[in-house]
Design an enzyme around this catalytic site. Sequence first.
Site, PDB file in Angstrom:
ATOM      1  N   ARG A  51      -5.687 -11.582  14.135  1.00  0.00           N
ATOM      2  CA  ARG A  51      -4.758 -12.490  12.784  1.00  0.00           C
ATOM      3  C   ARG A  51      -5.369 -13.620  12.456  1.00  0.00           C
ATOM      4  NH1 ARG A  51      -0.531  -9.793  15.198  1.00  0.00           N
ATOM      5  NH2 ARG A  51      -0.089  -8.460  13.711  1.00  0.00           N
ATOM      6  N   LYS A  75     -16.046 -17.629   2.002  1.00  0.00           N
ATOM      7  CA  LYS A  75     -16.306 -16.465   1.604  1.00  0.00           C
ATOM      8  C   LYS A  75     -16.399 -15.146   2.360  1.00  0.00           C
ATOM      9  CE  LYS A  75     -16.021 -16.538  -3.784  1.00  0.00           C
ATOM     10  NZ  LYS A  75     -17.223 -16.135  -5.275  1.00  0.00           N
ATOM     11  N   GLU A 134     -31.032 -20.974  -5.973  1.00  0.00           N
ATOM     12  CA  GLU A 134     -29.804 -21.259  -6.540  1.00  0.00           C
ATOM     13  C   GLU A 134     -28.838 -23.254  -5.448  1.00  0.00           C
ATOM     14  OE1 GLU A 134     -26.747 -19.570  -5.680  1.00  0.00           O
ATOM     15  OE2 GLU A 134     -27.356 -17.242  -5.389  1.00  0.00           O
ATOM     16  N   LYS A 136     -20.693 -28.372  -4.496  1.00  0.00           N
ATOM     17  CA  LYS A 136     -20.046 -26.445  -4.087  1.00  0.00           C
ATOM     18  C   LYS A 136     -18.573 -27.164  -3.335  1.00  0.00           C
ATOM     19  CE  LYS A 136     -20.057 -22.337  -2.260  1.00  0.00           C
ATOM     20  NZ  LYS A 136     -20.357 -20.718  -1.835  1.00  0.00           N
ATOM     21  N   GLU A 194     -11.098 -18.749  -6.629  1.00  0.00           N
ATOM     22  CA  GLU A 194     -11.568 -18.682  -7.403  1.00  0.00           C
ATOM     23  C   GLU A 194     -10.903 -17.938  -8.473  1.00  0.00           C
ATOM     24  OE1 GLU A 194     -15.228 -16.823  -6.775  1.00  0.00           O
ATOM     25  OE2 GLU A 194     -15.327 -15.682  -9.169  1.00  0.00           O
ATOM     26  N   ARG A 223     -14.911 -22.230 -10.016  1.00  0.00           N
ATOM     27  CA  ARG A 223     -14.937 -21.232  -8.940  1.00  0.00           C
ATOM     28  C   ARG A 223     -15.984 -20.501  -9.415  1.00  0.00           C
ATOM     29  NH1 ARG A 223     -14.680 -20.185  -2.612  1.00  0.00           N
ATOM     30  NH2 ARG A 223     -16.362 -19.328  -2.080  1.00  0.00           N
ATOM     31  N   ASN A 233     -21.220 -18.644  -9.818  1.00  0.00           N
ATOM     32  CA  ASN A 233     -21.630 -17.530 -10.454  1.00  0.00           C
ATOM     33  C   ASN A 233     -22.592 -17.677 -11.558  1.00  0.00           C
ATOM     34  OD1 ASN A 233     -20.166 -15.637  -8.310  1.00  0.00           O
ATOM     35  ND2 ASN A 233     -18.398 -16.108  -9.745  1.00  0.00           N
ATOM     36  N   HIS A 285     -25.297 -14.757 -12.143  1.00  0.00           N
ATOM     37  CA  HIS A 285     -25.394 -13.751 -11.384  1.00  0.00           C
ATOM     38  C   HIS A 285     -24.464 -12.606 -12.284  1.00  0.00           C
ATOM     39  CE1 HIS A 285     -25.083 -16.624  -8.394  1.00  0.00           C
ATOM     40  NE2 HIS A 285     -25.337 -15.961  -7.089  1.00  0.00           N
ATOM     41  N   HIS A 335     -27.474  -9.874 -10.611  1.00  0.00           N
ATOM     42  CA  HIS A 335     -26.216  -9.085  -9.960  1.00  0.00           C
ATOM     43  C   HIS A 335     -27.243  -7.641 -10.943  1.00  0.00           C
ATOM     44  CE1 HIS A 335     -22.726 -10.914  -7.571  1.00  0.00           C
ATOM     45  NE2 HIS A 335     -24.063 -10.783  -6.574  1.00  0.00           N
ATOM     46  N   HIS A 376     -32.054 -11.326  -3.744  1.00  0.00           N
ATOM     47  CA  HIS A 376     -31.265 -12.450  -4.695  1.00  0.00           C
ATOM     48  C   HIS A 376     -30.931 -13.553  -5.525  1.00  0.00           C
ATOM     49  CE1 HIS A 376     -27.065 -12.882  -5.198  1.00  0.00           C
ATOM     50  NE2 HIS A 376     -27.132 -14.234  -5.037  1.00  0.00           N
TER      51      HIS A 376
HETATM   52  N1  GLY Z   1     -21.274 -17.441  -4.165  1.00  0.00           N
HETATM   53  C1  GLY Z   1     -19.834 -18.045  -4.660  1.00  0.00           C
HETATM   54  C2  GLY Z   1     -18.965 -18.489  -4.177  1.00  0.00           C
HETATM   55  O1  GLY Z   1     -19.063 -19.157  -3.462  1.00  0.00           O
HETATM   56  O2  GLY Z   1     -17.770 -18.693  -5.131  1.00  0.00           O
END
Ligand code: GLY
Length: 370
Positions: A126, A148, A190, A232, A242, A246, A250, A253, A257, A271
């Site tokens: 957990r 993430k 990025e 960031k 997000e 946040r 993107n 993106h 994508h 990417h």
């Molecule tokens: N890669 C985008 C984020 O971490 O929100």
Amino acid sequence: MSVTVPVSLGERSYDVHIGPDLLGDAGRLLLPHIAKTSRSRPLPVVTDENVAQLHYPQFASGLEAAGLVPAPIVLPPGEHSKSFEQLEQLSEALLKLGVERGGLIVALGGGVIGDLTGFAASILKRGVDFAQVPTTLLSQVDSSVGGKTAINTRQGKNLIGAFHQPRVVLADTEVLSTLPRRELLGGYAEVVKYGLLGDAAFFAWLEVNGRSALSGDAKAITHAVAHSCTMKAAIVARDERENGDRALLNLGHTFGHALEAATDFSDRLIHGEGVAMGCVLAFKLSARLGLLPPADSQRVEKHFAEAGLLTRIDQISGPRPDAAALLGHMRHDKKALGGQMTFILARKIGEAFVSHDVPEDAVLAVLREG
Ligand code: GLY
């Protein structure tokens, strides 16, 4: 000469250390994050075959110098490792090593290793602590920071995952010298993205210094990584899950994508290349919608092109991805809400915003021209 960027998230706060020779100093930096009672137990280091060959010996020596006992778990390289199958194997291997709360799991590698290991750490017992030691520019400036974690499924990428913040991040800028140029440039896309979405002065700095950063100038690359992580960290601190800001991360993106999907996530477009092209398309779309002067979008395109990145859809090798098919991919993007596509647009360089109501004909026009 290393720099520390704090990520402020209450009890989940942590530091991102950035600079040369952090691998050799890893033991000292990781030790405070391991409970005293766990320090003599095997310390799992999850990595892939390529990274293990290049960097594991130095990393292991750094850990041993602080009295830690590294236990490597070496996975096959590549996106395929972000699978249920590898998650199962990794989880079993970690349990076999006796991971426990109070211990630490280390992810040594790029985004695939970080995402998979972070997700395993989030569900084992957990939730067990983990540390990110990102070895690509892309993972140093993006995936290792912000918590993430995910694996892929047949339905798409990153659809099963969790928010699980690392306890600490060690971004050793020296390891970037071993990256293939294409990977380095993909990560650079990025870095540029941060300037475009929220800091015009940083973009202008990159226009002058990006080349030095890419050729390994220690001061320039440390600044580029640290500034990206600072931006960031600020966004993640405002909006960890997000629900708002946040999403600005993107930028590029939605287009990127779709281009990656249309080229079957193959090496026709990696990417970061999709992100560079996607940022250019997002700026072209913003200009078409009258939000900013075309000169701004030309300036963005010029910088990516000068860095050596692809900026136009017709530069992708093989058959040109069809505009209508790209639009179809965008409608199915996991960020689409109720069928409405999400775009990050810009009012100027350094000022991006989220939009859910972009007319499809403008998107199609940009895709046909771009
Ligand atoms: N890669 C985008 C984020 O971490 O929100």
